[in-house]
Enzyme design. Structure first.
Site, PDB file in Angstrom:
ATOM      1  N   CYS A  20     -32.088  12.712  13.560  1.00  0.00           N
ATOM      2  CA  CYS A  20     -31.547  12.901  15.110  1.00  0.00           C
ATOM      3  C   CYS A  20     -30.657  11.559  15.420  1.00  0.00           C
ATOM      4  CB  CYS A  20     -33.028  12.941  15.337  1.00  0.00           C
ATOM      5  SG  CYS A  20     -34.124  11.771  15.286  1.00  0.00           S
ATOM      6  N   ASP A  55     -31.063  10.618  33.036  1.00  0.00           N
ATOM      7  CA  ASP A  55     -29.788  10.582  31.961  1.00  0.00           C
ATOM      8  C   ASP A  55     -29.110   9.125  32.083  1.00  0.00           C
ATOM      9  OD1 ASP A  55     -30.342  13.125  30.428  1.00  0.00           O
ATOM     10  OD2 ASP A  55     -30.285  13.720  32.437  1.00  0.00           O
ATOM     11  N   ASP A  72     -24.201   5.614  25.128  1.00  0.00           N
ATOM     12  CA  ASP A  72     -25.452   5.970  23.887  1.00  0.00           C
ATOM     13  C   ASP A  72     -24.573   6.007  22.329  1.00  0.00           C
ATOM     14  OD1 ASP A  72     -27.373   7.418  22.967  1.00  0.00           O
ATOM     15  OD2 ASP A  72     -27.181   8.856  23.811  1.00  0.00           O
ATOM     16  N   ASP A  95     -24.423  12.538  28.784  1.00  0.00           N
ATOM     17  CA  ASP A  95     -24.977  11.939  29.916  1.00  0.00           C
ATOM     18  C   ASP A  95     -24.567  11.880  31.819  1.00  0.00           C
ATOM     19  OD1 ASP A  95     -27.391  11.532  29.224  1.00  0.00           O
ATOM     20  OD2 ASP A  95     -26.952   9.698  28.316  1.00  0.00           O
ATOM     21  N   GLY A 143     -13.165  -1.649  23.547  1.00  0.00           N
ATOM     22  CA  GLY A 143     -14.895  -1.941  22.716  1.00  0.00           C
ATOM     23  C   GLY A 143     -15.317  -2.834  22.269  1.00  0.00           C
ATOM     24  N   HIS A 144     -16.718  -2.580  21.393  1.00  0.00           N
ATOM     25  CA  HIS A 144     -17.100  -4.618  20.751  1.00  0.00           C
ATOM     26  C   HIS A 144     -17.894  -3.126  19.583  1.00  0.00           C
ATOM     27  CE1 HIS A 144     -18.639  -7.865  20.446  1.00  0.00           C
ATOM     28  NE2 HIS A 144     -19.876  -7.640  20.335  1.00  0.00           N
TER      29      HIS A 144
END
Length: 355
Positions: A20, A55, A72, A95, A143-144
């Site tokens: 998951c 969410d 996420d 979301d 981004g990172h």
């Protein structure tokens, strides 16, 4: 690029919970929030914050526009790096759709081992994420990345919504029909893949479902006037429904025989390919979810299967549920009417075979 088993470890073998999206179990998440002390409810232009447990967070800019913010990321659930990037991006974007918005801008969040996995695979992951974001019309701007022995990937996403047409988890009402827009089973299939028990066709079906954006489902729901929604991810169908019902002070009935399942999912569940996340979901809902005789054990498991990039769960007034279901199916979605909201103990779910 798929990692050759003889050269480097399978991506899923590097994930401690590859069945998951590795979401913190609901019981532990609730314990974390209780330890934070009294949280203030959203107020003023902050329409939805931490206390609401929805969410995404929502900040009103003006009468027509609200910012939707979410993030996420998770460890690998498939072996193909490009597909993992696609799945993770679709999951992060979901979301925004669950709130009735559309994604505008995202930044990558990545953890990658400095030794053991080639950086070319990380590039494949990022390309997969960019491909799905491109389908959504969402810009990806940097981004990172950090060094971590366990690879992780996802996105932080900013979206835009109409503050007067937001969907949230606390607006379900007795009499509403419950619609699900994607089949269940990604958790058992990913678990079977990690253990060598899933065939290529079954995995391919799960990847196709997980990389399908919830854009069309969100658009159809907003157009139909739906105000109560969530997406189905790590807490499973019943777990996310339970949260919606508690927030809405309502109960529900689920018709297990009408819940769509991915091909092969029931057989894999019956064979015991159940993730730790799913078992945690089952434990958490004891006393809340009542499964009636006649519902098979594998179906009961799949209703609580920890999903990755699942569909939207919509609570729609009965008068609009039929036309909405028709619209969802016309968009090519495997949507189904799976139950209804009832009066009763908040959060209680009765699972029967049919309506």
């Amino acid at each position: 690029m798929t990692i050759p088993a003889a050269d480097t470890p399978r991506l899923t073998s590097l994930s401690p919970g590859a069945g998951c999206a590795c979401k913190l179990p609901l019981a532990k998440l609730e314990a974390v929030f209780s330890s934070l002390g009294q949280l203030e409810p959203a107020s003023g232009d902050l329409l939805i914050g931490a206390l609401e447990g929805d969410d995404a967070a929502v900040l009103r800019l003006d009468d027509q526009r609200a910012i939707v913010l979410t993030t996420d990321f998770f460890t690998p659930i498939v072996d193909d790096a490009y597909d993992w990037g696609r799945v993770a991006a679709a999951n992060a974007l979901s979301d925004v759709y669950a709130m009735g918005g559309r994604p505008l801008l995202a930044v990558n969040l990545a953890a990658w081992p400095g030794d053991g996995l080639p950086v070319e695979l990380l590039a494949d992951v990022l390309r997969g994420g960019m491909a799905v974001a491109g389908e959504a019309g969402c810009f990806v701007a940097g981004g990172h990345t950090i060094d971590d022995p366990v690879p992780k990937y996802g996105m932080a996403v900013v979206g835009l919504a109409d503050p007067g047409r937001l969907m949230s988890i606390d607006r379900a009402a007795p009499g509403d029909e419950l619609l699900l827009t994607k089949p269940l089973g990604t958790g058992v299939i990913a678990t079977a893949l990690k253990r060598g028990g899933a065939d290529e066709a079954t995995v391919g079906g799960a990847v196709a479902s997980m990389t399908l954006l919830n854009a069309g489902a969100g658009e159809a729901a907003v157009a139909a006037g739906v105000r109560a929604a969530t997406d189905v991810t790590g807490f499973g169908l019943l777990g996310h429904l339970h949260r919606m019902l508690v927030a809405s002070n309502a109960a529900a009935e689920i018709y297990a025989g009408q819940v769509p399942l991915l091909p092969g999912a029931a057989e894999l569940a019956a064979a015991g390919f159940v993730s730790g996340g799913t078992r945690a979901n089952i434990d958490r809902l004891r006393g809340f979810a009542v499964v009636q005789p006649g519902v098979s054990e594998e179906t009961a498991v799949l209703l609580q299967d920890a999903q990755t990039s699942g569909g939207l769960l919509l609570a729609a007034p009965a008068a609009t549920a039929g036309p909405l279901l028709g619209d969802l199916r016309a968009r090519g979605l495997a949507a189904a009417a799976i139950g209804r909201v009832t009066a009763g103990t908040p959060g209680r779910i009765v699972v029967g075979g049919t309506r």
